[in-house]
Enzyme design. Structure first.
Site, mmCIF file in Angstrom:
data_model
loop_
_atom_site.group_PDB
_atom_site.id
_atom_site.type_symbol
_atom_site.label_atom_id
_atom_site.label_comp_id
_atom_site.label_asym_id
_atom_site.label_seq_id
_atom_site.Cartn_x
_atom_site.Cartn_y
_atom_site.Cartn_z
ATOM 1 N N SER A 63 -94.827 -22.290 51.235
ATOM 2 C CA SER A 63 -95.210 -21.744 52.468
ATOM 3 C C SER A 63 -96.326 -21.016 52.424
ATOM 4 O O SER A 63 -96.919 -20.507 53.378
ATOM 5 C CB SER A 63 -93.812 -20.783 52.784
ATOM 6 O OG SER A 63 -93.067 -21.797 53.503
ATOM 7 N N LYS A 66 -99.342 -21.734 54.300
ATOM 8 C CA LYS A 66 -99.410 -21.509 55.673
ATOM 9 C C LYS A 66 -100.373 -20.341 56.063
ATOM 10 O O LYS A 66 -101.074 -20.564 56.934
ATOM 11 C CB LYS A 66 -98.053 -21.177 56.144
ATOM 12 C CG LYS A 66 -97.005 -22.109 56.009
ATOM 13 C CD LYS A 66 -95.548 -21.592 56.464
ATOM 14 C CE LYS A 66 -94.397 -22.477 56.175
ATOM 15 N NZ LYS A 66 -92.998 -22.062 56.626
ATOM 16 N N TYR A 188 -98.149 -31.562 56.624
ATOM 17 C CA TYR A 188 -97.290 -30.357 56.410
ATOM 18 C C TYR A 188 -96.904 -30.460 54.939
ATOM 19 O O TYR A 188 -96.930 -29.387 54.177
ATOM 20 C CB TYR A 188 -96.442 -30.032 57.557
ATOM 21 C CG TYR A 188 -95.608 -28.962 57.163
ATOM 22 C CD1 TYR A 188 -96.170 -27.681 57.253
ATOM 23 C CD2 TYR A 188 -94.173 -28.883 56.860
ATOM 24 C CE1 TYR A 188 -95.199 -26.475 56.967
ATOM 25 C CE2 TYR A 188 -93.537 -28.058 56.607
ATOM 26 C CZ TYR A 188 -94.064 -26.533 56.919
ATOM 27 O OH TYR A 188 -93.258 -25.722 56.377
ATOM 28 N N TYR A 239 -90.259 -14.314 55.276
ATOM 29 C CA TYR A 239 -89.220 -14.896 55.902
ATOM 30 C C TYR A 239 -88.346 -13.746 56.628
ATOM 31 O O TYR A 239 -89.129 -12.945 57.350
ATOM 32 C CB TYR A 239 -88.309 -15.557 54.683
ATOM 33 C CG TYR A 239 -88.770 -16.653 54.096
ATOM 34 C CD1 TYR A 239 -89.430 -17.623 54.686
ATOM 35 C CD2 TYR A 239 -89.014 -16.649 52.695
ATOM 36 C CE1 TYR A 239 -90.175 -18.629 54.008
ATOM 37 C CE2 TYR A 239 -89.582 -17.691 51.951
ATOM 38 C CZ TYR A 239 -90.125 -18.600 52.749
ATOM 39 O OH TYR A 239 -90.897 -19.608 51.862
ATOM 40 N N VAL A 257 -90.893 -20.846 48.582
ATOM 41 C CA VAL A 257 -89.569 -21.362 48.126
ATOM 42 C C VAL A 257 -90.137 -21.815 46.559
ATOM 43 O O VAL A 257 -89.073 -21.903 46.042
ATOM 44 C CB VAL A 257 -88.705 -22.164 48.864
ATOM 45 C CG1 VAL A 257 -88.277 -21.347 50.225
ATOM 46 C CG2 VAL A 257 -89.517 -23.459 49.239
#
Length: 303
Positions: A63, A66, A188, A239, A257
């Site tokens: 992530s 992102k 993605y 998160y 993660v």
């Protein structure tokens, strides 16, 4: 300050945490990671670069990618992007469907999975190759060493895509995804499967410490856009533990993660840490602790 010595001291302080936590197991290949591994690196605006531990071992950034996808999309779309994805913390797990349903296909922020899929969709429309655009940027900014997609991890994520596919199809039904769902998912997953080491990740994040200006002199973002991304990292980047990170670390951070965390100290430096053992929210246990120790010892935070 001798940051090289400091990083080594901090690594020793968090060593008792290594091996604790759980590795990400919903992606089978990530479940093979060794939770006893740990790396920490720092890159500053004066060209300094140092690290300790497994700081030159590559890992799947997941992530954290992102952040870079958002930074490559925002300059082209500007404020209209925020009509497709929000800027508020979710308070729910990163792959939750519930919030997306009652907010009618508008993801709460670009760092939960639904929001990242919208950003990937927008970048795909802009460039024709969302993952390739992120990868090219990271290769240009990261410095020496290989930066590449781990195709095995990308394929593993594709084979276990059901929840992300549900998010994507739901947003597509509301007109908030413009490209074919499977194409968006492929980009993605490959973007999340990019492998880097801590030194490379810290260098690649320096543009956020330097108000949008990259180490190679390229201006990627306006000062205002860099501020916006740092702000969303602070409030949404870890998160549903952003409050804990703000309280203990006091820096804009984005976790993945795979065990990585990128942290930004505006006007000074970027830090990157990696340890695969995760807490219940999906953040690296040792990574959170070492960033906490760093800001406590140095006094360098945004507060």
């Amino acid at each position: 300050m001798d940051y090289s010595a400091l990083l080594a001291e901090l690594a020793a302080e968090v060593r008792p945490l290594l091996g604790q936590g759980r590795v990400a197991d919903y992606i089978p290949l990530l479940a093979r990671a060794d939770p006893s591994r740990f790396g920490l690196a720092m890159a500053d605006l004066e060209g300094g670069l140092c690290g300790t531990g497994d700081d030159q071992e590559s890992f799947s950034i997941q992530s954290i990618s992102k952040v870079f996808a958002l930074a490559l999309t925002l300059p082209h779309l500007g404020e209209p992007l925020w009509r497709r994805v929000g800027k508020e913390p979710s308070g729910n797990p990163f792959n939750s469907l519930v919030q997306l349903e009652y907010e009618r296909g508008l993801p709460r922020n670009p760092f939960i999975n639904a929001g990242a899929l919208v950003v990937t969709d927008a970048l795909l429309s802009l460039t024709g190759d969302a993952c390739g655009t992120v990868l090219a940027f990271l290769r240009a900014q990261a410095g020496p060493g290989q930066v590449a997609v781990d195709e095995d991890i990308a394929e593993s994520e594709w084979q276990h895509r059901d929840r992300n596919a549900a998010l994507a199809h739901f947003m597509k039904s509301f007109g908030n995804l413009h490209n074919p769902v499977d194409e968006v998912l492929r980009h993605y997953f490959r973007q999340c499967a990019i492998r880097m080491n801590c030194r490379q990740l810290a260098r690649a994040g320096l543009f956020l410490a330097n108000h949008g200006l990259c180490p190679d002199g390229r201006r990627l973002l306006t000062r205002s856009q860099a501020k916006q991304i740092n702000a969303i990292m602070l409030t949404c980047g870890t998160y549903d533990a952003a409050g804990e990170f703000a309280y203990r670390v006091g820096l804009p951070c984005k976790s993945g993660v795979g065990g990585g965390i990128l942290a930004i100290i505006p006007n000074r430096m970027a830090l990157a840490t990696w340890s695969p053992g995760l807490d219940a929210q999906g953040n690296s246990l040792a990574g959170l602790a070492v960033l906490d120790h760093f800001t406590t010892r140095t006094g360098l935070s945004i507060f």
